[in-house]
Design a protein around this motif. Structure first.
Motif, mmCIF file in Angstrom:
data_model
loop_
_atom_site.group_PDB
_atom_site.id
_atom_site.type_symbol
_atom_site.label_atom_id
_atom_site.label_comp_id
_atom_site.label_asym_id
_atom_site.label_seq_id
_atom_site.Cartn_x
_atom_site.Cartn_y
_atom_site.Cartn_z
ATOM 1 N N THR A 97 0.823 -1.206 0.000
ATOM 2 C CA THR A 97 0.000 0.000 0.000
ATOM 3 C C THR A 97 0.855 1.254 0.000
ATOM 4 O OG1 THR A 97 -1.735 -1.179 1.196
ATOM 5 C CG2 THR A 97 -1.842 1.227 1.214
ATOM 6 N N LYS A 98 1.951 1.236 0.720
ATOM 7 C CA LYS A 98 2.862 2.384 0.739
ATOM 8 C C LYS A 98 3.406 2.648 -0.666
ATOM 9 C CE LYS A 98 7.421 3.634 2.555
ATOM 10 N NZ LYS A 98 8.268 3.096 1.484
ATOM 11 N N ASP A 99 3.759 1.596 -1.380
ATOM 12 C CA ASP A 99 4.251 1.763 -2.749
ATOM 13 C C ASP A 99 3.155 2.316 -3.660
ATOM 14 O OD1 ASP A 99 6.705 0.746 -1.976
ATOM 15 O OD2 ASP A 99 6.208 -1.312 -2.545
ATOM 16 N N ASP A 100 1.930 1.841 -3.475
ATOM 17 C CA ASP A 100 0.811 2.343 -4.278
ATOM 18 C C ASP A 100 0.609 3.838 -4.051
ATOM 19 O OD1 ASP A 100 0.403 -0.273 -5.113
ATOM 20 O OD2 ASP A 100 -1.173 -0.655 -3.628
ATOM 21 N N ILE A 101 0.691 4.256 -2.794
ATOM 22 C CA ILE A 101 0.509 5.671 -2.463
ATOM 23 C C ILE A 101 1.625 6.517 -3.063
ATOM 24 C CG2 ILE A 101 0.527 7.332 -0.550
ATOM 25 C CD1 ILE A 101 -1.010 5.227 1.085
ATOM 26 N N MET A 102 2.855 5.999 -3.044
ATOM 27 C CA MET A 102 3.963 6.736 -3.649
ATOM 28 C C MET A 102 3.704 6.958 -5.134
ATOM 29 S SD MET A 102 6.145 7.443 -1.246
ATOM 30 C CE MET A 102 7.616 7.897 -2.171
ATOM 31 N N LYS A 103 3.156 5.965 -5.806
ATOM 32 C CA LYS A 103 2.892 6.082 -7.244
ATOM 33 C C LYS A 103 1.754 7.052 -7.533
ATOM 34 C CE LYS A 103 4.405 1.343 -8.206
ATOM 35 N NZ LYS A 103 3.951 -0.053 -8.479
ATOM 36 N N LEU A 104 0.671 6.929 -6.767
ATOM 37 C CA LEU A 104 -0.536 7.677 -7.092
ATOM 38 C C LEU A 104 -0.576 9.078 -6.504
ATOM 39 C CD1 LEU A 104 -3.231 4.860 -6.711
ATOM 40 C CD2 LEU A 104 -1.995 5.572 -8.760
ATOM 41 N N LEU A 105 0.026 9.276 -5.336
ATOM 42 C CA LEU A 105 -0.110 10.551 -4.636
ATOM 43 C C LEU A 105 1.191 11.337 -4.478
ATOM 44 C CD1 LEU A 105 -2.502 9.509 -1.699
ATOM 45 C CD2 LEU A 105 -3.123 10.472 -3.930
ATOM 46 N N ILE A 106 2.314 10.688 -4.582
ATOM 47 C CA ILE A 106 3.576 11.354 -4.233
ATOM 48 C C ILE A 106 4.445 11.666 -5.453
ATOM 49 C CG2 ILE A 106 5.657 11.240 -2.826
ATOM 50 C CD1 ILE A 106 3.010 11.342 -1.225
ATOM 51 N N ASN A 107 4.799 10.655 -6.226
ATOM 52 C CA ASN A 107 5.743 10.836 -7.328
ATOM 53 C C ASN A 107 5.025 11.121 -8.648
ATOM 54 O OD1 ASN A 107 8.056 10.376 -5.765
ATOM 55 N ND2 ASN A 107 7.857 8.159 -5.994
ATOM 56 N N PRO A 108 5.314 12.242 -9.302
ATOM 57 C CA PRO A 108 4.710 12.523 -10.610
ATOM 58 C C PRO A 108 5.234 11.552 -11.657
ATOM 59 C CG PRO A 108 6.382 14.168 -10.095
ATOM 60 C CD PRO A 108 6.206 13.338 -8.856
ATOM 61 N N ILE A 109 4.443 11.324 -12.689
ATOM 62 C CA ILE A 109 4.863 10.458 -13.788
ATOM 63 C C ILE A 109 5.794 11.258 -14.695
ATOM 64 C CG2 ILE A 109 4.099 9.140 -15.799
ATOM 65 C CD1 ILE A 109 1.449 8.674 -14.377
ATOM 66 N N PRO A 110 6.955 10.724 -15.039
ATOM 67 C CA PRO A 110 7.870 11.458 -15.933
ATOM 68 C C PRO A 110 7.218 11.741 -17.278
ATOM 69 C CG PRO A 110 8.981 9.592 -14.907
ATOM 70 C CD PRO A 110 7.523 9.445 -14.592
ATOM 71 N N LEU A 111 7.526 12.883 -17.845
ATOM 72 C CA LEU A 111 7.019 13.215 -19.163
ATOM 73 C C LEU A 111 7.672 12.323 -20.212
ATOM 74 C CD1 LEU A 111 6.963 17.110 -18.865
ATOM 75 C CD2 LEU A 111 5.044 15.520 -18.689
ATOM 76 N N ILE A 112 7.156 12.365 -21.411
ATOM 77 C CA ILE A 112 7.632 11.470 -22.468
ATOM 78 C C ILE A 112 9.129 11.624 -22.684
ATOM 79 C CG2 ILE A 112 7.421 10.901 -24.919
ATOM 80 C CD1 ILE A 112 4.521 11.863 -24.759
ATOM 81 N N SER A 113 9.622 12.860 -22.651
ATOM 82 C CA SER A 113 11.058 13.098 -22.856
ATOM 83 C C SER A 113 11.896 12.597 -21.708
ATOM 84 C CB SER A 113 11.314 14.593 -23.051
ATOM 85 O OG SER A 113 10.892 15.322 -21.912
ATOM 86 N N ASP A 114 11.220 12.324 -20.548
ATOM 87 C CA ASP A 114 11.949 11.841 -19.366
ATOM 88 C C ASP A 114 11.783 10.347 -19.172
ATOM 89 O OD1 ASP A 114 12.779 14.399 -18.678
ATOM 90 O OD2 ASP A 114 10.899 14.810 -17.638
ATOM 91 N N LYS A 115 11.401 9.604 -20.204
ATOM 92 C CA LYS A 115 11.123 8.181 -20.083
ATOM 93 C C LYS A 115 12.321 7.420 -19.522
ATOM 94 C CE LYS A 115 9.523 4.205 -22.761
ATOM 95 N NZ LYS A 115 9.089 3.724 -24.090
ATOM 96 N N ARG A 116 13.522 7.915 -19.812
ATOM 97 C CA ARG A 116 14.728 7.241 -19.320
ATOM 98 C C ARG A 116 14.809 7.248 -17.801
ATOM 99 N NH1 ARG A 116 15.687 12.268 -21.046
ATOM 100 N NH2 ARG A 116 16.769 13.717 -19.649
ATOM 101 N N ASN A 117 14.055 8.173 -17.139
ATOM 102 C CA ASN A 117 14.106 8.296 -15.680
ATOM 103 C C ASN A 117 13.073 7.454 -14.965
ATOM 104 O OD1 ASN A 117 16.197 10.241 -15.730
ATOM 105 N ND2 ASN A 117 14.708 11.834 -16.269
ATOM 106 N N MET A 118 12.273 6.691 -15.708
ATOM 107 C CA MET A 118 11.212 5.909 -15.071
ATOM 108 C C MET A 118 11.794 4.815 -14.194
ATOM 109 S SD MET A 118 8.315 5.460 -17.991
ATOM 110 C CE MET A 118 7.350 4.451 -16.876
#
Length: 611
Positions: A590-611
């Protein structure tokens, strides 16, 4: 791009002795039962440090520009009656576009356009299914399965009997048509699996389809050594059932899948593919929109964290500290900006519910609960000095928070809101006390007795009605009667999911009643494995009923209110309890889910290398 945040939890915080840190001041030693719960994962300094750049106006302006581009290039050419853009794949094009924007969570920008596109495709739906284009009279499995799912999810009446056209005389599904070779075959079966998940009661053909497709997909995954976009998608749908794919999780996951290979997602080999430029535009809009909404959610998390830090009960350790986990529920289901009050209100409501629940379930003694029940039902604060210190703190905190929520609800819906809230609150407290009485007297209820009480003690009626009253929408005076059927299905479904995941923990905490225990006692000779299997069947049946109610139940219930029950409650429970009780034990998945959904923004297309 914004920096990726990290949140650490030390080993000694994972499981702690939940003893009360505040003296009771009663001069007596009291033997109390306590659950083994880990501490709060989300510290205030971490949450207050969150700073997303996506709240800036420039990102909103960029999304607005992208939405207009999508309308102009993807939707507008398809809005006519076929004559504007004649195509041999005109039906498939429409299904692809609608599927993409809905799964990626940006469909609210295209509601009118989506209706026009689906009205067009629905005209060509028939007893044989549907083809990829109006110029082709032969239905194919992928177009039929994709069309069935999208049309049904958008409120169109379609019969699953069309899938019998893809079975042989022995009732076995066959994949023999040329268009269903290679990757197209796998995508066709995946589409069939997705369609079969949207099953209503009595639709045996969809159960057969899901069984066939599940075996096929699992076998394909087991034999493959690569990790293509298509296999990633197959793995996702097998891991997460439709009932657990709440809207926000679906958007996040679909973005990860889509960006892996934008050219293959919206295509049928040899038939049609959405142009790459349109795919890239849709993906960028989805990522930015996700991050902009997340920035708003982080503002609300700071409000909740400040409230929690100042709350008198945060020094009491006998109950589960899960204010952020509660916030996740409504952030996943009603994530749009206009539902901010509902999201924040639910996080506060959930906190007082957990305080009450853990007092009645474990920490309070029976003699204390007899009087505490009366005080918390009637809000009789004159009784406060007769309770031990921890109960005084809890009563005061619960009263203040309840009244705050009631005041907000009354501003929106008038005095009737308080009446509705008090009725549901009273039922909850009486049910909690009944559970405590059974534990104190070691009474073993029958399954009927258990279910009658468990529906209210599940807390579902309170944690759906109260937040619903914080939505600024018109509600009829008989709303409680109108929602009763949906409410009942959600209560039963959530109770089964919860009991099947944490029945062992309940036994260790001294609780002697769960659905599984009562079923086994009522059916001598039944093993725990058999009881779990039966509970799984009942869960599926309730899901079928709830799915039909959510999509087609007519009672003039606003869609946002239906989403409270289905997306915010049922699907949140199915999501968090998918492997374990992810609420009580939230420092893991659940902590990992919250980090994905509420904490860490999704990298933009040009930042795909940082995923």
């Amino acid at each position: 791009m914004a920096a990726v945040a990290t949140c650490q939890i030390s080993e000694n915080e994972k499981l702690v002795d939940r003893s009360c840190q505040i003296s009771e001041n009663d001069g007596q030693s009291v033997d109390r039962r306590m659950g083994k719960y880990h501490a709060n994962v989300w510290h205030d300094d971490f949450l207050q440090s969150l700073s997303s750049p996506y709240g800036e106006a420039s990102y909103r302006e960029r999304v607005e520009s992208l939405i207009e581009q999508i309308k102009e290039n993807a939707f507008n050419p398809l809005l006519g009656d076929g004559e504007i853009c004649p195509s041999s794949s005109d039906l498939l094009q429409r299904f692809f576009i609608v599927d993409a924007v809905q799964r990626l969570g940006i469909h609210r920008y295209f509601e009118k356009e989506i209706k026009v596109l689906l009205d067009y495709t629905y005209k060509y739906w028939n007893v044989n299914g549907i083809s990829w284009g109006t110029q082709n009279s032969t239905a194919d499995l992928r177009s039929t399965a994709l069309g069935f799912r999208i049309l049904r999810l958008n409120g169109y009446h379609v019969s699953p009997e069309v899938f019998r056209n893809f079975q042989d005389e022995n009732g076995q599904f066959v994949l023999t048509r040329p268009v269903e070779e290679g990757d197209n075959e796998l995508r066709s079966v995946l589409s069939l699996y997705q369609a079969a998940e949207i099953c209503f009661p009595g639709e045996t053909i969809l159960r057969e389809a899901k069984s066939f497709a599940s075996r096929y997909l699992q076998q394909t995954l087991g034999q493959s050594h690569e990790k293509s976009q298509l296999l990633t998608e197959v793995d996702y749908f097998l891991k997460f059932s439709w009932r657990s794919r709440n809207p926000r999780w679906e958007a996040w996951s679909s973005i990860q899948i889509f960006r892996q290979d934008v050219d293959s997602w919206m295509s049928m080999e040899g038939v049609y593919k959405i142009p790459n430029e349109i795919c890239q535009t849709i993906l960028e809009a989805a990522i930015l929109d996700f991050n902009i909404i997340q920035a708003q959610h982080q503002i609300e998390l700071k409000i909740i964290s400040k409230w929690w830090t100042e709350a008198s009960v945060n020094k009491l350790n006998f109950f589960r500290h899960r204010h952020v986990e509660y916030y996740l529920a409504y952030a996943c289901g009603l994530y749009e900006h206009e539902f901010s009050l509902t999201r924040v209100g639910y996080a506060k409501l959930g906190t007082i519910i957990t305080v009450i629940d853990d007092i009645f379930d474990t920490y309070g003694t029976y003699d204390e609960l007899i009087h505490f029940k009366e005080a918390v039902i009637n809000w009789d604060m004159s009784m406060i000095n007769r309770f031990p210190k921890f109960m005084q703190i809890c009563l005061q905190f619960t009263h203040e928070t309840y009244m705050e929520l009631a005041d907000e609800a009354e501003k929106i819906h008038g005095p009737r809101a308080r009446k509705w809230m008090q009725e549901y609150w009273t039922n909850l407290i009486l049910a909690e006390f009944k559970d405590a009485e059974w534990i104190a007297t070691d009474y073993r209820p029958t399954l009927d007795e258990y279910l009658k009480n468990a529906l209210d003690s599940s807390t579902v009626p309170v944690v759906t009605l109260f937040p619903m009253l914080l939505i600024n929408t018109s509600l009829p005076d008989d709303i409680l009667e109108r929602i009763k059927k949906i409410e009942l299905d959600v209560m039963l479904g959530c109770r089964l999911i919860d009991d099947c995941k944490d029945f062992q923990e309940q036994l260790e905490n001294g609780e002697n009643a769960s659905w599984l225990d009562c079923y086994i006692r009522d059916n001598p000779g039944t093993t725990m494995e058999q009881a779990l299997e039966h509970a799984s069947i009942l869960t599926e049946l309730h899901m079928e009923e709830l799915t039909k109610d959510f999509l087609f139940y007519e009672k003039d219930i606003p869609t946002c209110c239906k989403k409270v029950y289905f997306d915010c409650m049922y699907r949140w429970v199915a999501f968090l309890w998918r492997d374990i009780d992810g609420f009580s034990t939230s420092f893991k998945g659940t902590k990992d889910d919250i980090m994905k959904l509420l904490i860490n923004p999704i990298p933009l297309i040009s930042d795909k290398r940082n995923m």
